[in-house]
Design a protein around this motif. Structure first.
Motif, short mmCIF file in Angstrom:
data_model
loop_
_atom_site.label_atom_id
_atom_site.label_comp_id
_atom_site.label_asym_id
_atom_site.label_seq_id
_atom_site.Cartn_x
_atom_site.Cartn_y
_atom_site.Cartn_z
N MET A 182 0.84 -1.20 0.00
CA MET A 182 0.00 0.00 0.00
C MET A 182 0.88 1.25 0.00
O MET A 182 0.64 2.20 0.75
N TYR A 207 -1.65 -8.74 -2.27
CA TYR A 207 -2.54 -7.70 -2.80
C TYR A 207 -1.78 -6.39 -2.95
O TYR A 207 -0.69 -6.20 -2.42
N THR A 208 -2.42 -5.45 -3.65
CA THR A 208 -1.96 -4.08 -3.71
C THR A 208 -3.16 -3.16 -3.54
O THR A 208 -4.30 -3.54 -3.84
N SER A 209 -2.90 -1.96 -3.06
CA SER A 209 -3.95 -0.93 -3.01
C SER A 209 -4.00 -0.13 -4.30
O SER A 209 -4.92 0.66 -4.51
N VAL A 232 -6.52 -6.34 -5.98
CA VAL A 232 -6.53 -5.07 -5.26
C VAL A 232 -7.45 -5.17 -4.04
O VAL A 232 -8.46 -5.87 -4.07
N ARG A 233 -7.08 -4.46 -2.99
CA ARG A 233 -7.87 -4.44 -1.76
C ARG A 233 -7.87 -3.02 -1.19
O ARG A 233 -6.96 -2.24 -1.42
N GLY A 234 -8.91 -2.72 -0.39
CA GLY A 234 -8.99 -1.43 0.27
C GLY A 234 -10.42 -1.16 0.72
O GLY A 234 -11.37 -1.61 0.07
N GLY A 262 -0.66 -4.56 6.07
CA GLY A 262 -0.44 -3.63 4.96
C GLY A 262 0.89 -2.92 5.15
O GLY A 262 1.16 -2.37 6.21
#
Length: 420
Positions: A155, A180-182, A194-196, A363
């Motif tokens: 992130m 994952y990535t933001s 993607v996550r958030g 994160g």
């Protein structure tokens, strides 16, 4: 791609050309002299970008015109005509598969071809490989410390060195073992999950329950919509009684934010608990909304902490979730995912492991994408010393002509190149 180089590469190229040795056979090897982060290994990455570089290696008419303006006026016109015809079709690039473990002073990429082109590729390949390998290695170190079961999310978009650095960090952190990535653009370009969810600003934008619009949510199984605000307030009283905390200490703006988000995303509700007080406000408010959702057939997915003693708080939160699950007969409650963030470093992961925690997801931003413990891998690009080295141990993952695609890494925590 060809102009992505240092000016002195072009002045040397002109020297080779003028001496008539520009087509002499040449080879160069790319390696680093010392292991990064005081470790013993690195992950070779950016190798697929090296292949793209060879595919795109051309000087356009505009490139040649610009070079005429920056090279000395004594440079012969015939040299610029030659640059306009140049490509990398006679170059062979060999490398270990993307994401492979590599070691100091052991070449993991080799270039062979005409001397002038091999020379011109130096800066470009160093640029493409050095940071990619560094951040992939950094990600792998986080993965090894976190263990195979912990979920890791990159992130670092807002902390990275510009948009190019951010995209590279997202891509090569994923290759290095992150889940994952933001970064939405990285997800689009490379297929990285993607996550958030929400930030403190969302929660602080609410001050009262009257601001929640709409207020109603239909049950998952269908039927008449239910006033989720009123339902959450009823559950808050019961939760506070169980936790022996005064209901008036639970911030109503925070409760409004949670309810509003739950109505918007009833299947993906996650609460950020530390905007105010975790124990007296964030956690009771989250449990109340999660139980209200459960009554309508939905299941909350998790909580996040962004400050304080993350390991200790995670244990206290898990204890509360288990108590609520048992008391209100909601078995899945005790398995709600606990995520943490806030300047996570390798030292943080060591502390989590040493102290024990109930953390399920971490994160990582600044300390991943900026590589503060070592800002550069220090790769070099040199001709082979002495007799040309045999190719044992250097699998031909890339080659030209033919342009084969990179093989998957042999390293268990790394991944192949996403969406090339």
């Amino acid at each position: 791609m060809a102009p992505l180089t240092d000016l002195y590469q072009l002045t040397m190229a002109y020297g080779h050309w003028r001496a008539g040795r520009h087509r002499a056979p040449a080879a160069a090897e790319l390696f680093f002299r010392r292991g990064p982060f005081r470790g013993s290994f690195a992950l070779g990455a950016g190798l697929a970008e090296g292949l793209r570089c060879l595919r795109a290696f051309r000087f356009s008419a505009a490139d040649v015109a610009y070079l005429r303006s920056v090279l000395p006026s004594t440079t012969e016109d015939a040299f610029f005509d030659y640059l306009a015809t140049l490509d990398a079709s006679e170059v062979t690039l060999s490398a270990v598969p993307e994401g492979s473990v590599v070691f100091a002073r052991v070449p993991f990429l080799q270039v062979k071809g005409p001397l002038l082109v091999v020379q011109l590729l130096e800066t470009t390949l160093l640029c493409l490989v050095s940071y990619a390998s560094l951040v992939a290695t950094n990600a792998t170190r986080f993965r090894l410390l976190a263990g195979p079961d912990m979920k890791l999310m990159e992130m670092g978009l807002r902390r990275a060195q510009g948009p190019d650095g951010a995209l590279s960090a997202s891509k090569y952190s994923y290759i290095g073992g992150f889940d994952y990535t933001s970064n939405v653009l990285a997800g689009k370009l490379y297929g990285i999950p993607v996550r958030g969810t929400i930030a403190h600003s969302f929660i602080m934008s609410f001050t009262s329950l009257e601001e929640v619009q709409p207020r109603e949510l239909p049950p998952l199984a269908g039927g008449e919509p239910v006033d989720l605000v009123a339902l959450a307030e009823l559950w808050l009283g019961q939760v506070c009684e169980l936790l022996q905390t005064p209901p008036e200490k639970a911030n109503r703006g925070e409760l409004a934010a949670f309810v509003s988000y739950a109505i918007t995303f009833p299947r993906d509700f996650q609460g950020l608990l530390d905007t105010y007080c975790v124990r007296r406000s964030g956690l009771p408010n989250f449990c109340a909304v999660a139980l209200a959702l459960h009554q309508l057939g939905y299941q909350a997915i998790g909580v996040r902490l962004d400050s304080g003693d993350l390991a200790q708080q995670s244990k206290e939160i898990r204890q509360v979730l288990r108590a609520c699950g048992a008391h209100f007969q909601v078995p899945w409650f005790e398995t709600i995912l606990i995520a943490v963030s806030n300047d996570i470093s390798e030292q943080s992961l060591e502390e989590f492991s040493r102290e024990g925690s109930e953390i399920d997801m971490i994160g990582v931003g600044t300390n991943l994408v900026t590589c503060p413990l070592q800002p550069s891998l220090g790769c070099v690009y040199k001709p082979p010393l002495g007799i040309e080295r045999p190719q044992e141990g250097l699998p031909r993952a890339f080659s030209s002509p033919g342009w084969t695609t990179p093989a998957l890494s042999a390293f268990p925590h790394s991944r192949g190149v996403p969406a090339l």
